[in-house]
Every structure is written in C-alpha cells, then in structure tokens.
Write an enzyme that holds these catalytic residues in place. Structure first.
Site, PDB file in Angstrom:
ATOM      1  N   ARG A  87     -10.350  -1.800  -7.931  1.00 60.59           N
ATOM      2  CA  ARG A  87     -10.632  -0.591  -8.714  1.00 60.59           C
ATOM      3  C   ARG A  87     -10.340   0.704  -7.973  1.00 60.59           C
ATOM      4  NH1 ARG A  87     -13.316  -4.606 -10.873  1.00 60.59           N
ATOM      5  NH2 ARG A  87     -13.477  -5.128  -8.695  1.00 60.59           N
ATOM      6  N   THR A  88     -10.797   0.800  -6.737  1.00 61.83           N
ATOM      7  CA  THR A  88     -10.632   2.085  -6.047  1.00 61.83           C
ATOM      8  C   THR A  88      -9.142   2.395  -5.900  1.00 61.83           C
ATOM      9  OG1 THR A  88     -12.707   1.707  -4.897  1.00 61.83           O
ATOM     10  CG2 THR A  88     -11.288   3.434  -4.015  1.00 61.83           C
ATOM     11  N   LYS A 139       1.416  -4.691  13.728  1.00 57.31           N
ATOM     12  CA  LYS A 139       2.055  -4.678  15.051  1.00 57.31           C
ATOM     13  C   LYS A 139       1.135  -4.067  16.092  1.00 57.31           C
ATOM     14  CE  LYS A 139       6.571  -3.703  12.957  1.00 57.31           C
ATOM     15  NZ  LYS A 139       7.596  -2.632  12.864  1.00 57.31           N
TER      16      LYS A 139
END
Ligand code: NCD
Length: 308
Positions: free
Chosen positions: A57-58, A86
């Site tokens: 949702r966010t 990395k």
C-alpha cells in the site's frame, strides 16, 4: 501555511493547524480526482520511491499519487536489485538519487534512517516507515479516515490493539490522538506493550492513556479500534514471535462486546488479527482507509513541493 521543502519524518512534528491543513488538502485532491480532473500540479517534477523493505500500500499508493498529481516516478521496489545488494550504504544511495529528483519517498528497516536521509538530502524526504520507528504518512491517512468515517475528530476514544511495541504506525498515530484530545486505550500482550518512552512522552503532553489486557472492556467504550499486525520481521527470535502471534483476533463474536457503531481501522496487511467475516461489518473501514492513502499522499507531495 508553507510546507515547501519540509521533510515528513514523524508523528510529533505537526501543529493541529498543520494536521487540519494536510487533511483539507487531501480532501481537495479527493474531490478533484473523483471529478475526473487530470491534475498537472507537479508537472515537470520527478519523485523517487525508494523501498528498502517490503510494501504494497505505501509504495503503490505513493506511486499512484505521483502519477495522478502529474509528476514522473522513478522507483526502487526491491533493494536486492539495487546497489544495496553490492554493499552500498543507504546514505550513498540517497546522495545519488537526491541529484535526480525533486522529492524522495523512502522506507527503510532501520529506525532513525529517514532523519539521516533527510539530513543528507537537499530535497524533501518523506518517511514511508523507518523500522520500528515512525510511519507518519500512514498516521496522517489514519486521521483523514477517522474524520471521514465519523464526520469529526476529537473527544473520542480509540483502542490500539495488538503489537504496539514494533508497530510503527501507532507510534505516530498516538501523537495525533493526543493532539486532537482523543482518549487512548493500549491493549496488547505484556511483551508487545507500547514503548515506555512513547507512553511517557504522550502523557507528559497531557494524553489520557489506559493500558489493559481486557479487550472486551476496551472495545465497549471505544469509538475506534486500531488493530495492528504482530510484526514478525522485527522479533529477535521466532520463539518470541510464536509466543505472541494470534494474541488478539477481532471477529464477529468479539464485536458483540464493542460499542455500537465502532469503526475498525488497520493499516494492513492483516495476517489473522481480523477475521474476514468482519469485512462485511459496516464500521470495517480498513479498505476505505487504504484508498484514502492515495489522496493523502497526493496532498503531501503537493505541499512539500509548494505546488498544492
Ligand atoms: C504497516 C507498516 O508497514 O508499518 N503497513 C502499511 O504501511 N500500510 C503495518 C504493517 O506492516 O503491519
């Protein structure tokens, strides 16, 4: 009121007047979107959506908001596909992206990371959740929903139910409840109580807080219940999680004890803390709450860029 360039980091940075202004701005965007208007307020701007932690949702409501308000979006939805894999630090990523965009939306598993990012970035940073810290944009959409559901906010009682220790949404929402003069009942297992520093801080600001394990009594006097998921990913061990999971389940049987017309909120995702049978209850507002998030996030984007 000028929000231009302001970082949105926590639940204790706003005045009541500012909270009302944010909600009113969200209401205007809601009306404009629903009328079918194609909005160009952020034309020419680019917003970064950086999610170092899972989100549905966010992230998606922010990205929908970015698109609907007329900006372009660059997105990092999966940190494992970025240079984080990395070994790049969050701050190096932020300093790089800050040179590409006008606003940065970020979620990160480390508490305090949003503030660090904001200090390093020239452009406004919006905290989409920093570990077990704060989640201000969720709490803002929560109060926007509360106001829409009941017609006003203030002088009410709300029960926070579930994982109040690791659930960051209630760490932000507690401040707004205190500011609007809402009484709070914290109902959680002993192991998942609201962090003492937050409870003490809220009380020092004058909050009316009761802590209990008696959920039936809490719901009988509450206008709202705000249910949270037990935050498995933040537990120190799987055994500690197993001890706490399923502690409270809101179902039709429990709702027999609740105050008439109680509004049920949940930031989602739910696991098993609200039975699906409750979805048909008229006060079950959690999917409406998720929809409101898009308008509220449009408001924040418009405000921090000075274009709203
Ligand atoms: C919450 C979160 O990420 O803190 N979800 C959300 O943003 N809607 C709650 C949760 O994950 O349980």
């Amino acid at each position: 009121m000028n929000f231009r360039g302001v970082d949105i980091l926590n639940g204790y940075q706003f005045t009541n007047q500012e909270l009302n202004h944010i909600m009113n701005t969200a209401a205007q965007y809601e009306t404009r979107v629903k009328s079918g208007e194609v909005i160009h307020d952020l034309e020419g701007m680019v917003v970064a959506s950086l999610f170092f932690e899972p989100s549905t949702r966010t992230r998606l409501s922010f990205e929908a908001a970015i698109n609907r308000i007329g900006a372009k979006c660059i997105s990092m939805a999966d940190a494992s596909a970025s240079s984080a894999a990395k070994g790049e630090t969050m701050l190096d990523t932020i300093k790089t992206v800050d040179g590409y965009v006008d606003v940065i939306v970020m979620r990160h598993p480390v508490k305090g990371s949003a503030k660090e990012a904001a200090d390093a970035a020239v452009h406004p940073v919006i905290n989409g959740g920093d570990g077990a810290g704060q989640h201000p944009t969720q709490a803002l959409l929560d109060i926007y929903t509360m106001r829409k559901e009941k017609g006003h906010i203030g002088g009410q009682t709300i029960t926070f139910l579930g994982d109040l220790k690791y659930g960051r949404t209630v760490h932000s929402l507690g401040y707004f409840m205190q500011q609007f003069g809402n009484k709070m009942i914290f109902a959680s297992p002993e192991e998942l109580k609201m962090p003492e520093n937050i409870t003490a801080d809220l009380r020092s600001k004058g909050a009316d807080i009761t802590e209990t394990t008696d959920v039936k009594a809490a719901l009988s006097e509450s206008d709202f219940v705000y249910v949270t998921r037990v935050q498995r990913e933040r537990f120190p061990s799987i055994e500690a999680y197993e001890r706490c999971k399923g502690s409270y389940i809101v179902n039709n049987e429990l709702l027999k004890y609740a105050k008439k017309d109680i509004t049920i909120l949940h930031p989602l995702p739910r696991v098993d803390e609200i039975a699906t049978e409750v979805d048909d209850y008229k006060g079950a507002a959690y999917f409406r709450q998720a929809h409101n998030g898009m308008y509220l996030r449009m408001a924040l984007l418009g405000l921090v860029t000075g274009r709203a």
